[in-house]
Design an enzyme around this catalytic site. Sequence first.
Site, PDB file in Angstrom:
ATOM      1  N   CYS A 138       1.033  48.142  46.639  1.00  9.80           N
ATOM      2  CA  CYS A 138       1.197  49.487  47.570  1.00  9.80           C
ATOM      3  C   CYS A 138       2.740  49.908  47.763  1.00  9.80           C
ATOM      4  O   CYS A 138       3.350  48.788  48.094  1.00  9.80           O
ATOM      5  CB  CYS A 138       0.450  49.215  48.758  1.00  9.80           C
ATOM      6  SG  CYS A 138      -1.372  49.123  48.790  1.00  9.80           S
TER       7      CYS A 138
ATOM      8  N   ARG B 226       4.388  49.703  42.326  1.00 12.25           N
ATOM      9  CA  ARG B 226       3.961  48.731  43.453  1.00 12.25           C
ATOM     10  C   ARG B 226       2.100  49.192  43.556  1.00 12.25           C
ATOM     11  O   ARG B 226       1.382  48.524  44.128  1.00 12.25           O
ATOM     12  CB  ARG B 226       4.358  48.865  44.610  1.00 12.25           C
ATOM     13  CG  ARG B 226       5.829  48.754  44.657  1.00 12.25           C
ATOM     14  CD  ARG B 226       6.537  48.764  46.065  1.00 12.25           C
ATOM     15  NE  ARG B 226       5.949  47.628  46.940  1.00 12.25           N
ATOM     16  CZ  ARG B 226       6.502  46.619  47.179  1.00 12.25           C
ATOM     17  NH1 ARG B 226       7.591  46.150  46.494  1.00 12.25           N
ATOM     18  NH2 ARG B 226       5.925  45.666  47.834  1.00 12.25           N
TER      19      ARG B 226
ATOM     20  N   TRP C 294      -2.470  50.363  45.746  1.00 11.32           N
ATOM     21  CA  TRP C 294      -3.146  49.491  44.913  1.00 11.32           C
ATOM     22  C   TRP C 294      -4.355  48.889  45.595  1.00 11.32           C
ATOM     23  O   TRP C 294      -4.227  48.267  46.552  1.00 11.32           O
ATOM     24  CB  TRP C 294      -2.149  48.193  44.520  1.00 11.32           C
ATOM     25  CG  TRP C 294      -2.829  47.522  43.625  1.00 11.32           C
ATOM     26  CD1 TRP C 294      -2.661  47.417  41.974  1.00 11.32           C
ATOM     27  CD2 TRP C 294      -3.254  45.938  43.875  1.00 11.32           C
ATOM     28  NE1 TRP C 294      -3.410  46.306  41.708  1.00 11.32           N
ATOM     29  CE2 TRP C 294      -3.845  45.597  42.674  1.00 11.32           C
ATOM     30  CE3 TRP C 294      -3.816  45.461  45.030  1.00 11.32           C
ATOM     31  CZ2 TRP C 294      -4.428  44.258  42.667  1.00 11.32           C
ATOM     32  CZ3 TRP C 294      -4.299  44.185  45.153  1.00 11.32           C
ATOM     33  CH2 TRP C 294      -4.623  43.787  43.621  1.00 11.32           C
TER      34      TRP C 294
ATOM     35  N   ASN D 181       0.253  48.531  53.812  1.00  5.71           N
ATOM     36  CA  ASN D 181       0.275  47.518  52.659  1.00  5.71           C
ATOM     37  C   ASN D 181       0.190  46.097  53.328  1.00  5.71           C
ATOM     38  O   ASN D 181       0.590  45.647  54.115  1.00  5.71           O
ATOM     39  CB  ASN D 181       1.640  47.586  52.047  1.00  5.71           C
ATOM     40  CG  ASN D 181       1.654  46.550  50.894  1.00  5.71           C
ATOM     41  OD1 ASN D 181       0.841  46.158  50.503  1.00  5.71           O
ATOM     42  ND2 ASN D 181       2.750  46.425  50.473  1.00  5.71           N
ATOM     43  N   GLY D 182      -1.261  45.400  52.828  1.00  9.44           N
ATOM     44  CA  GLY D 182      -1.501  44.516  53.009  1.00  9.44           C
ATOM     45  C   GLY D 182      -3.048  44.255  53.260  1.00  9.44           C
ATOM     46  O   GLY D 182      -3.801  45.229  52.693  1.00  9.44           O
TER      47      GLY D 182
ATOM     48  N   GLU E 101       3.172  33.018  27.755  1.00  8.80           N
ATOM     49  CA  GLU E 101       3.806  34.204  28.174  1.00  8.80           C
ATOM     50  C   GLU E 101       3.320  35.464  27.087  1.00  8.80           C
ATOM     51  O   GLU E 101       3.313  36.462  27.645  1.00  8.80           O
ATOM     52  CB  GLU E 101       5.040  34.043  28.275  1.00  8.80           C
ATOM     53  CG  GLU E 101       5.974  35.286  28.759  1.00  8.80           C
ATOM     54  CD  GLU E 101       5.616  35.880  29.974  1.00  8.80           C
ATOM     55  OE1 GLU E 101       6.112  37.131  30.350  1.00  8.80           O
ATOM     56  OE2 GLU E 101       4.879  35.215  30.850  1.00  8.80           O
TER      57      GLU E 101
ATOM     58  N   LYS F 144       1.619  38.923  28.171  1.00  7.74           N
ATOM     59  CA  LYS F 144       2.002  40.243  28.142  1.00  7.74           C
ATOM     60  C   LYS F 144       1.107  41.121  27.286  1.00  7.74           C
ATOM     61  O   LYS F 144       0.772  42.341  27.745  1.00  7.74           O
ATOM     62  CB  LYS F 144       3.347  40.145  27.209  1.00  7.74           C
ATOM     63  CG  LYS F 144       4.650  39.496  28.010  1.00  7.74           C
ATOM     64  CD  LYS F 144       5.020  40.594  29.056  1.00  7.74           C
ATOM     65  CE  LYS F 144       4.602  40.319  30.594  1.00  7.74           C
ATOM     66  NZ  LYS F 144       4.793  38.868  30.942  1.00  7.74           N
TER      67      LYS F 144
ATOM     68  N   GLU G  60      -2.051  41.924  29.711  1.00  7.90           N
ATOM     69  CA  GLU G  60      -1.724  42.898  31.094  1.00  7.90           C
ATOM     70  C   GLU G  60      -1.441  44.394  30.478  1.00  7.90           C
ATOM     71  O   GLU G  60      -1.785  45.252  31.224  1.00  7.90           O
ATOM     72  CB  GLU G  60       0.014  42.460  31.454  1.00  7.90           C
ATOM     73  CG  GLU G  60      -0.163  41.352  32.153  1.00  7.90           C
ATOM     74  CD  GLU G  60       1.192  40.888  32.713  1.00  7.90           C
ATOM     75  OE1 GLU G  60       1.400  40.674  33.986  1.00  7.90           O
ATOM     76  OE2 GLU G  60       2.313  40.788  31.973  1.00  7.90           O
TER      77      GLU G  60
ATOM     78  N   HIS H 151      -9.349  21.401  19.255  1.00  4.63           N
ATOM     79  CA  HIS H 151     -10.281  20.823  20.276  1.00  4.63           C
ATOM     80  C   HIS H 151     -11.094  22.026  20.893  1.00  4.63           C
ATOM     81  O   HIS H 151     -11.482  22.070  21.955  1.00  4.63           O
ATOM     82  CB  HIS H 151      -9.539  20.145  21.302  1.00  4.63           C
ATOM     83  CG  HIS H 151      -8.713  18.743  20.670  1.00  4.63           C
ATOM     84  ND1 HIS H 151      -9.668  17.820  20.332  1.00  4.63           N
ATOM     85  CD2 HIS H 151      -7.441  18.531  20.581  1.00  4.63           C
ATOM     86  CE1 HIS H 151      -8.779  16.854  20.148  1.00  4.63           C
ATOM     87  NE2 HIS H 151      -7.550  17.369  20.031  1.00  4.63           N
TER      88      HIS H 151
ATOM     89  N   LYS I 294       3.189  45.687  40.645  1.00  6.85           N
ATOM     90  CA  LYS I 294       4.341  44.596  40.372  1.00  6.85           C
ATOM     91  C   LYS I 294       4.683  43.638  41.636  1.00  6.85           C
ATOM     92  O   LYS I 294       4.782  42.536  41.202  1.00  6.85           O
ATOM     93  CB  LYS I 294       5.667  45.541  40.579  1.00  6.85           C
ATOM     94  CG  LYS I 294       6.956  44.980  40.332  1.00  6.85           C
ATOM     95  CD  LYS I 294       6.954  44.425  38.877  1.00  6.85           C
ATOM     96  CE  LYS I 294       8.165  43.719  38.244  1.00  6.85           C
ATOM     97  NZ  LYS I 294       8.063  43.230  36.991  1.00  6.85           N
TER      98      LYS I 294
END
Length: 614
Positions: free
Chosen positions: A2, A27, A76, A102-103, A487, A491, A494, A510, A609
Amino acid sequence: MCGIVGYIGWQDAAPLLLKGLKRLEYRGYDSAGIALLGSTLSVIKQKGSVGDLEKDTVARCAALSGATLGIGHTRWATHGEPSDSNAHPHLNTAGDIALIHNGIIENYFSLKQELLSEGYVFLSETDSEVLVHLIDRVWKRDQSLDLEAVVRSALRHVEGAYGLCVISSREPDRIVVARKGSPLVIGIGVDEYFIASDAAPIVEHTNKVVYLSDGELAVVKRDGYSVKSIENIEQEKVVTELDFSLEKIEKGGFLHFMLKEIFEQPDVMHDVMRGRVRLEEGLVHLGGIHDYLDRLKRARRIVICACGTSWHAALIGEYLIEEFARISVEVDYASEFRYRNPIVGVDDVVIVISQSGETADTLAALRAAKEKGALVLGICNVVGSTIARETLCGMYTHAGPEIGVASTKAFCAQVVMLYMLALALSRGRTLSNDEIALNLKELASVPEKAARILQLDSQIKSIAELFKDAKNFLYLGRGYNFPVALEGALKLKEISYIHAEGYPAAEMKHGPIALIDEDMPVIIIATRDNTYSKILSNIEEVRSRKGRVIAIANEGDKEVCRMAEHVIYIPQASGPITPLLAVIPLQLLAYHIATLRGCNVDRPRNLAKSVTVE
């Protein structure tokens, strides 16, 4: 999570708030709204982007112009799906108090039941709406209190995390802000003040800011501000000067922030080393930990806590520190560390890594480690962030603002920092001065090599065009390149929404090998190191099952060229350096696949973010 903005001063507030929200959309971006306080308190909010909100606001600008005080929010979602009613700001029943938050309010359900029993009506599914009704209830019970006092009183009943702004037409000359777990910063202008979740919306107006700490409440007026604790004790705050410019948060001619930040990486890596790598002396100087270096070298064990991309950087850090300094290292997900009762004590060092310095899980790990007596070291990017303030020592990466939700340049900056830390720990302990100097020289060559890889952008885009419709990807690497495989897969997940998994190449047989067929692209990092022959065997195993191999290999490697369907060549480098180079083609590949699929890479669905909630 947010974005929060606020303004009080002499300018028209609406355009300032909208512009600030645009700078904060990384955000959160599923809904947005503003509240303006002029002759009346007016709220405009809706599902969708800030751009959608701006169109609605322009249509109503005649009624809204002239207000010089306001707050804004881009969301968000946590409680309640994206919708007009769940968007912030939230109003009390009388419509004379507006709040943005926010939270997460952890005890919102019990508070909501209390308020419902007293006749309060809720118009949203959010936990945040509880706060505005709670404030309203306190004020109704004691109308002699001012806005600051009623907010303070209401927050004493709240459990959880919050960064919030409250305004009221009953006191139209102030904004009350409070913080616990979610960052807030106050920008100091000339007869005007700015409030935001981070400095991005503030930097074009002023470079002087004050960061609120957890448990602090501020009253911001046109002629000044005051900061107190929730217990109503005056707090002395230090005014900080921002260390980045407006140009750093603009796209600079690139189509997306993510692409801009990928291309910034050579400069970023150079900036991380500036003043720290002293080639002529053959040493690395880390001022932020200098006074604690001996204790770090004596550590029984180092534990690194991080989340997401920072966790992948931490894995590389584990390999670096163990190889160079021969100190035992464990890497923990920060979200798991605090809940598993870890064995950590005064002889241990805990390193916490976070781009924003505000990641809720990482902060919780930091505090748990401190309670157990460990020395806690922070690595973060944002000056003045909570991690920077709460750790005893640490280092800034100096990567500059990272706006793209999918982290790129922050990852490289963190790996460079961990490389330097490993060498600093090895000095006088495991490596000779000549060996350290040789490794520093190798590190110093990385920015130029990274710039050469970026010249392959068009080739990588051509490969992306061939695989953009794939349903799954497999990423394989060994040693230092295993975290790079993780990574690269992250990416792609995402920003393109394609399922992808990273594995140690030797683990393919395996289980994951069962997935490979003619429709499975397999990206293999096949650089020349001590596992090179094993990686070639892994490529053969994929080919024999008709998998389509995309290899990352060193320049001049004809063996891999013979075996793989596509090869992306990177400059030769030592094993510890390779992750800084091998990750760049994977970032570009993910970027191009996502854009070719029509995805918004800067604002991927369901992500934000700075993750300031658990």
